[in-house]
Design an enzyme around this catalytic site. Structure first.
Site, PDB file in Angstrom:
ATOM      1  CG  ASP A  67     -34.828  42.758 -26.174  1.00 48.14           C
ATOM      2  OD1 ASP A  67     -35.109  43.826 -26.658  1.00 48.14           O
ATOM      3  OD2 ASP A  67     -35.993  42.244 -25.318  1.00 48.14           O
ATOM      4  CG  ASP A  69     -29.406  41.872 -24.076  1.00 51.97           C
ATOM      5  OD1 ASP A  69     -29.641  42.914 -24.790  1.00 51.97           O
ATOM      6  OD2 ASP A  69     -29.915  41.031 -23.112  1.00 51.97           O
ATOM      7  CG  ASP A 146     -30.222  34.386 -14.812  1.00 51.16           C
ATOM      8  OD1 ASP A 146     -29.580  33.698 -15.851  1.00 51.16           O
ATOM      9  OD2 ASP A 146     -31.037  34.922 -14.737  1.00 51.16           O
TER      10      ASP A 146
END
Length: 443
Positions: A67, A69, A146
């Site tokens: 993926d 992003d 995070d």
């Protein structure tokens, strides 16, 4: 992009570090062409836009991201105005998905740490973040992510990597470190505890001591998370090729009992360690199948993860004098029901999981061999039996018998002009003989 120290919640903020193209190994040819297209269109429209998060991290360690992003200062509505193939999703986090056939490029707006009242943020009284749609700068966006390894930005205009929190050095040292106060960050989103274990397993990173310390203490917070979300996290942990390392991480950091309470209790009570050996060997086999590009069924996975709990519950019921068949059904139902309170296991997986368990008792009977061979769960149940042999050699004779029975059936099918297997991977049922009626006719 502005270059200044971010308002970091960490005790020791790190100034922006720009790693030029010659200082890192990321190349545009390793990035999805669709992601590059989105980056350039946002840039050409006057917006700041960077590849961010796991893709940057994985590329730096030589991986191949699935993926890609993007983070930008464009709002979701502004992104949608630039792409006809864009849809807006999410309530907790408002996101733009730019769709290119089967590939989705996720575009998120830079988010801020603090809300001046103009944004859309909601916190649970325990500190859990329920909604976070307060937009800010790239510096603010970096410190609200995070882990430091996930807060790296690849800038398309000069092909540099922007690091606001020391993540580049942590990736080089293969250390997973939370941004900010670990306890506060886990309370914002308890699933971060599982992400820490999963990412460490996937990347072969160590977990920073300060990041690891609160895990056993805060593990009960996982019960506040949505069971459906924990199911999805389980699939990521155990079906991505790093199941064994993830399980060992859950054990090491005191999270196993929070996620699989009855399995943890059963493993602790199993003094011989046979159940744990079987479980670890099964997860190792799962990783091997993923590495070989072979399918792995969530039903088989959960049958494995919850088998110790099933065995313990079955022994308890049989000790009460319950008939074996009834005890097996009750044990399967109870273990499934109790686990559903933590992880939302869909019925399409829980039903075949139970069938795999219940078929185990039939392997020792050796009755109606053809019927058992024709059962749609036979292959999975037999593989499970072979795995049980790892825990106890007493199953060796049954494994040998049923392996030979499958060979005989395949030979019969070949002689009859078949290939021995149907499309689902289960052996074909034998043709039933027509029963002769008392009047001499068949029917």
């Amino acid at each position: 992009m502005p270059i200044q120290d971010p308002p970091s919640p960490a005790s020791a903020p790190v100034a922006l570090q720009v790693i030029p193209r010659e200082g890192h190994n990321i190349s545009r040819k390793d990035i999805s062409p669709n992601a590059v297209r989105v980056l350039y269109r946002l840039r050409d429209a006057g917006f700041a836009a960077c590849l961010v998060g796991g893709a940057v991290r994985d590329l730096l360690v030589g991986g191949k991201p699935k993926d890609f992003d993007i983070a930008t200062d464009a709002t979701p509505e502004e992104v949608k105005s630039l792409f006809r193939n864009c849809r807006l999703i999410g309530r907790r986090f408002r996101l733009a998905h730019v769709v290119f056939g089967r590939e989705i490029i996720e575009v998120a707006t830079f988010r801020a740490n603090t809300d001046d009242g103009s944004g859309d943020r909601e916190l649970h009284e325990g500190g859990r973040l329920l909604r976070d749609n307060v937009y800010g700068t790239i510096e603010e966006d970096a410190v609200r992510r995070d882990f430091t390894a996930n807060a790296l930005y690849y800038a398309i205009e000069d092909f540099s990597v922007r690091d606001y929190v020391g993540g580049f050095e942590d990736v080089r040292n293969r250390v997973l470190k939370l941004i900010g106060d670990p306890e506060a960050r886990y309370r914002e989103d308890p699933v971060r505890m599982l992400r820490a274990v999963r990412l460490a397993a996937k990347l072969d990173f160590s977990i920073d001591p300060a990041t690891a310390e609160p895990l056993p203490r805060l593990a009960p917070l996982l019960r506040e998370s949505a069971p459906a979300r924990l199911f999805e996290e389980c699939l990521k942990m155990f079906l991505s090729g790093h199941a064994e390392a993830s399980f060992l991480g859950l054990e090491k950091h005191g999270l196993l009992a929070a996620l699989f309470p009855e399995t943890a209790a059963a493993l602790a009570a199993n003094r011989s360690g046979a159940l744990r050996r079987m479980l670890v060997e099964g997860l190792r086999g799962t990783d091997a199948r993923v590495a070989a590009g072979e399918p792995v069924s969530p039903a088989f996975l959960f049958a494995l993860l919850l088998w110790p709990a099933y065995c313990r519950q079955l022994m308890a019921l049989q000790a009460q004098g319950m008939h074996a068949a009834e005890a097996q059904r009750r044990a399967a139902d109870r273990v499934t029901l109790h686990q559903l309170q933590v992880v939302a296991l869909p019925r399409r997986f829980s039903t075949p999981m139970q069938e795999i368990w219940l078929l185990q008792s039939r392997f020792g009977q050796r009755k109606r061999v053809g019927r058992l061979l024709a059962h749609p769960r036979f292959r999975a149940a037999f593989d499970f039996l072979a795995l049980r042999e790892v825990a106890s050699p007493e199953h060796a004779e049954d494994v040998a018998f049923w392996r030979e029975a499958q060979g005989d059936l395949a030979q019969d099918a070949t002689e009859a002009g078949g290939d021995g297997d149907d499309e689902a991977g289960a052996p074909p049922a034998r043709r039933r003989r027509r029963r002769r009626r008392s009047d001499g006719r068949t029917g």
